[in-house]
Design a protein around this motif. Structure first.
Motif, mmCIF file in Angstrom:
data_model
loop_
_atom_site.group_PDB
_atom_site.id
_atom_site.type_symbol
_atom_site.label_atom_id
_atom_site.label_comp_id
_atom_site.label_asym_id
_atom_site.label_seq_id
_atom_site.Cartn_x
_atom_site.Cartn_y
_atom_site.Cartn_z
ATOM 1 N N ALA A 30 -23.400 2.483 13.855
ATOM 2 C CA ALA A 30 -24.264 3.541 13.316
ATOM 3 C C ALA A 30 -24.026 3.775 11.832
ATOM 4 N N GLY A 31 -23.061 3.069 11.244
ATOM 5 C CA GLY A 31 -22.793 3.247 9.816
ATOM 6 C C GLY A 31 -22.046 4.527 9.498
ATOM 7 N N ARG A 32 -21.243 5.005 10.457
ATOM 8 C CA ARG A 32 -20.434 6.203 10.188
ATOM 9 C C ARG A 32 -19.010 5.810 9.853
ATOM 10 N N ARG A 167 -21.806 0.795 3.358
ATOM 11 C CA ARG A 167 -22.443 1.822 4.175
ATOM 12 C C ARG A 167 -21.398 2.719 4.829
ATOM 13 N N ALA A 168 -20.326 2.121 5.323
ATOM 14 C CA ALA A 168 -19.327 2.920 6.038
ATOM 15 C C ALA A 168 -17.944 2.320 5.853
ATOM 16 N N LEU A 190 -12.881 9.297 3.303
ATOM 17 C CA LEU A 190 -13.718 9.125 4.497
ATOM 18 C C LEU A 190 -14.593 10.369 4.660
ATOM 19 N N ARG A 191 -15.878 10.132 4.991
ATOM 20 C CA ARG A 191 -16.801 11.256 5.114
ATOM 21 C C ARG A 191 -17.037 11.577 6.582
ATOM 22 N N ASP A 192 -16.588 12.731 6.990
ATOM 23 C CA ASP A 192 -16.748 13.194 8.360
ATOM 24 C C ASP A 192 -16.485 12.058 9.354
#
Ligand code: ADP
Ligand code: MG
Length: 588
Positions: A30-32, A167-168, A190-192
């Motif tokens: 999902a690119g997280r 992207r992630a 790291l974002r969330d």
């Protein structure tokens, strides 16, 4: 996730995901951003390899060891031929260029890269035009100064990942506590992130903390723990090199079997021979420092015993985890004497670096001129560990940028002045490191002295919230019979017991602490009780105290153990500082 399961069977031939893998794979698809914390062998690579093969863009994998990268690329070559590649300094430039071209053309989907590559503008330019999906940082504890590895190269990775438009980010490590995990997440920006922490339980291991009153008590319990042939092969971890040799001799005598000693001070051949004989089962017990273990993969180790309390829960669990790799029941025993605390405090205090030490290393490095430095570790200070720590602080402060170098040298570029600001940054970095050491000290002693289930305590320490499910008796708290008995003690040692003559020793210690003028520290108190004749004793007439020499029949370890127990019980307190003195506590 059905697609992912299908791909899992198709590419890897695995029936299903292991705990945590599905969550990590879903995040990567999902690119997280994600932070994956799982112990060694749990299957972290799959968390990014599978998504990489499924995603339409390039996955960059940063890993600290070239040999590890090579192994992974070779393994992937069998799973997905032509899809994985490697760029590093060991390969010639033409090979590296060709790999990058294949990545640009979309053939190579997983590109393994050493961290120092990101310092090369040429490399960055070459990947800039490639669409990067996942940016993976393997062994991510290297970005955290609190982890046991510290690599300045890892600092730049967050910037590089963002600059490349990844992207992630997926960070993975085996050695993170929630503290270190938070630090990794912060340093990599790291974002969330999706946090996956699982798989830390070792269902076939029993854990026991074995409180010991004295060194003699400990030795007897160790012997009783290893006497049954079913308790072997066994690894006994000792605190110092001298301890390994002494303990190996004692255990060998009392068990009547050959016991090997292993530490880094032995020659290379002696070490290799000891390791080989233990692996081959020719000798069943090895007493070793923590130098033993890297690359030792003996599946049938039945007991791992710690003869002294290790410096951190991480170190303990990593070493204890060498037991029972074959999945059969095995034990991890931690023999704890409260005097080990004193040793830990000593090491922590020794690791302290002050402004002067930092300035001295900075001055020597900056004096090299030409915008570079290249120095032997030994030229920069007496203690290599401290020198490396200081080099790390200077890198953090932006004064230098270390380059890969042989173990006994430091090399790199000079990137800033050692001005007031850099000095303050170094001080704060050194302060962080010291606070982290005290935190480790508190956690490991909370574990040793705690009364909760050991297994649950360990899992929670690593952020694993799962319910433990042991297949063996769990731990000394859940199953007290796991604590090896102390066989009948010889008369002398019995004098220490709480309801034997121990009261006398306690009273004598308190008396010395009360009467000594000037006040004395732990070791001086012991010297007085044992009737020592040092200059200090004579100078201050400590030999005139009533309790002087009254416990000359005990070893200093035995008396010291009692002093430390009085400290642990809160009856005595230490003034702290450089030369700590003992005082009676208010309560006493
Ligand atoms: P880590 O990096 O966490 O130490 P690895 O990624 O090297 O662990 O994996 C350890 C082993 O587990 C490898 O041999 C791998 O093929 C295997 N493995 C990983 N995931 C699975 C799975 N879902 N099913 C079966 N075996 C797996
Ligand atoms: Mg791995």
């Amino acid at each position: 996730m059905d697609d992912a399961r299908r791909a899992l069977r198709e590419h890897f031939g695995f029936e299903d995901f292991r705990p945590g893998q599905a969550d990590a794979v879903a995040a990567a698809l999902a690119g997280r951003d994600a932070l994956v914390v799982m112990p060694t062998g749990a299957g972290k690579s799959l968390c990014y390899q599978l998504p990489a093969l499924m995603r339409p863009d390039l996955t960059l994998v940063v890993s600290p060891l070239v040999s590890l990268m090579q192994d992974q690329v070779e393994a992937l070559e069998r799973i997905a031929p032509g899809r994985a590649g490697l760029v590093n300094a060991q390969q010639d430039a033409a090979t590296n260029r060709a790999v990058l071209e294949r990545a640009g053309a979309g053939d190579v989907r997983l590109l393994y890269v050493a961290p120092e590559r990101f310092a090369s503008p040429g490399f960055l330019e070459a990947v800039r035009d490639i669409e990067v999906g996942l940016f993976v940082v393997d062994e991510a504890h290297c970005v955290s100064q609190w982890g046991h590895d510290f690599r300045p190269d890892y600092f730049r990775l967050a910037d590089a990942a963002r600059w490349l438009g990844a992207r992630a980010l997926l960070a993975s490590t085996a050695t993170a506590t929630p503290q270190v995990a938070a630090d990794i997440a912060a340093r990599l920006g790291l974002r969330d992130p999706v946090q996956v922490a699982t798989g830390f339980d070792r269902p076939n291991l029993s854990f026991a903390v074995v409180p010991c009153r004295t060194a003699a008590d400990k030795r007897r319990r160790l012997v009783s723990a290893l006497a049954d042939p079913a308790a072997r092969p066994a690894i006994v971890y000792a605190g110092t090199r001298a301890d390994t040799e002494r303990l190996a001799g004692e255990l060998g005598d009392e068990l009547g079997i050959e016991v090997l000693a292993y530490h880094a001070g032995l020659g290379r051949e002696a070490r290799a021979a000891a390791q080989r004989r233990f692996m081959a089962g020719e000798a069943e017990v090895v007493v070793a420092t923590n130098a033993f273990g890297m690359g030792v993969d003996k599946a049938d180790v039945r007991t791992v015993a710690h003869a002294s309390v290790p410096g951190s829960v991480e170190a303990f669990y990593q070493e204890a985890g060498r037991a029972g790799r074959d999945g059969l029941p095995a034990r991890a025993l931690l023999f704890a004497e409260s005097r080990d605390k004193g040793l830990h405090v000593f090491f922590i205090q020794r690791a302290e670096v002050d402004d002067r030490a930092i300035a001295q290393v900075a001055r020597r490095l900056l004096a090299s001129g030409g915008g570079r430095y290249d120095a032997g570790v030994g030229e920069l200070g007496d203690d290599p560990e401290r020198v490396r720590a200081i080099v790390g602080h200077l890198a953090r402060a932006g004064v230098i940028q270390p380059a890969p170098s042989p173990v006994d040298r430091v090399r790199g570029r000079i990137t800033g002045a050692f001005d007031g600001r850099a000095q303050a940054a170094c001080r704060s970095s050194a302060g962080d490191a010291q606070r982290a050491r005290w935190r480790q000290y508190r956690s490991v002693w909370a574990f040793v002295e705690g009364s909760a289930c050991r297994r649950t305590t360990i899992l929670r320490h690593f952020g694993d919230r799962s319910q433990p499910a042991p297949r063996v008796p769990c731990c000394d708290v859940c199953a007290p019979e796991l604590v090896p008995a102390a066989p009948a003690a010889p008369a002398r040692a019995r004098a220490l017991g709480g309801n034997g003559g121990g009261g006398d020793l306690d009273a004598a210690i308190v008396e010395v602490v009360q009467a000594a003028d000037p006040a004395v520290g732990r070791t001086r108190a012991v010297e007085i009780l044992r009737g020592g004749r040092s200059k200090v004793v004579q100078k201050y007439a400590y030999d005139g105290l009533p309790a002087y020499g009254s416990f000359a029949h005990l070893t200093s370890g035995e008396v010291l153990g009692r002093v430390d127990e009085l400290m642990a019980a809160g009856r005595l307190v230490s003034t702290g500082g450089r030369f700590p003195k003992l005082e009676l506590s208010e309560a006493a």
